[in-house]
Scaffold this active site. Structure first.
Site, PDB file in Angstrom:
ATOM      1  N   CYS A 106      -0.450  -9.869 -16.779  1.00 66.20           N
ATOM      2  CA  CYS A 106      -1.700  -9.970 -16.475  1.00 66.20           C
ATOM      3  C   CYS A 106      -2.565 -10.512 -17.550  1.00 66.20           C
ATOM      4  O   CYS A 106      -2.159 -11.356 -18.388  1.00 66.20           O
ATOM      5  CB  CYS A 106      -2.177  -8.937 -15.630  1.00 66.20           C
ATOM      6  SG  CYS A 106      -3.651  -9.194 -14.595  1.00 66.20           S
ATOM      7  N   HIS A 107      -3.571  -9.839 -17.857  1.00 65.31           N
ATOM      8  CA  HIS A 107      -4.594 -10.175 -18.904  1.00 65.31           C
ATOM      9  C   HIS A 107      -4.091  -9.799 -20.514  1.00 65.31           C
ATOM     10  O   HIS A 107      -4.668 -10.344 -21.502  1.00 65.31           O
ATOM     11  CB  HIS A 107      -5.956  -9.514 -18.654  1.00 65.31           C
ATOM     12  CG  HIS A 107      -6.609 -10.488 -17.654  1.00 65.31           C
ATOM     13  ND1 HIS A 107      -6.554 -10.204 -16.416  1.00 65.31           N
ATOM     14  CD2 HIS A 107      -7.672 -11.368 -18.090  1.00 65.31           C
ATOM     15  CE1 HIS A 107      -7.441 -10.938 -15.848  1.00 65.31           C
ATOM     16  NE2 HIS A 107      -8.068 -11.659 -16.669  1.00 65.31           N
TER      17      HIS A 107
END
Length: 173
Positions: A106-107
């Site tokens: 993800c991030h």
């Protein structure tokens, strides 16, 4: 999945982590006989949503040589804060320098940009990071899982089964 007995896996997070992206790979490592260690710039515990986790080691005291792999869970706030911490960036880069396994979801890929380790790497992330990654020299693709050498990347919590399996597979090669 195979046995991770004797393997130590560092999980680097701070407040604001995405709970599923910490606990799902953590549980996979532990269920397969490995040791999961929580590393953070925080001293006592970190929280993500309604969840909290005790910090095992402050990142300023952590040494990549003590671990077989690094897992970077996402969470926008978590990833943004970690990439601003010099010790966290240095710790992350040390895994690449030692050619150890790094798994980012993800991030968390923001940390890889900050550590300057994405140039010419094939990877994925949360879709909103694709421009950041491409600008840093990565070959970004929208896939559930991308494994490039010792780098494992995935997009979102729905990709966790493939992400977790890739971590175990890489550590048992």
């Amino acid at each position: 999945m195979s046995d991770l007995q004797g393997r130590r896996v560092a999980f680097l997070v701070t407040n604001g982590y995405e709970p599923s992206e910490l606990y799902s790979p953590w549980d996979t490592v532990v269920e397969n006989g490995g040791e999961a260690v929580l590393i953070s710039p925080e001293s006592d515990e970190v929280s993500g949503g309604d969840h909290s986790q005790k910090v095992d080691i402050n990142v300023s005291e952590a040494n990549a040589n003590d671990y077989d792999a690094l897992v970077l869970p996402g969470g926008t706030k978590n990833a943004d804060q970690l990439r601003m911490n010099k010790d966290a960036v240095k710790f992350t880069k040390a895994f690449f320098d030692a050619e150890k396994t790094v798994a980012s979801i993800c991030h968390a890929a923001w940390m890889l940009v900050e550590a300057d380790v994405v140039k010419d790497r094939n990877m994925t992330s949360y879709p909103s990071l694709q421009t950041d990654l491409r600008n840093a020299g990565a070959n970004w693709s929208d896939e559930e899982l991308v494994v490039d050498g010792n780098l494992i990347t995935s997009r979102t919590p729905k990709d966790l089964p493939a992400f977790n399996e890739a971590i175990v597979n890489k550590l048992t090669e």
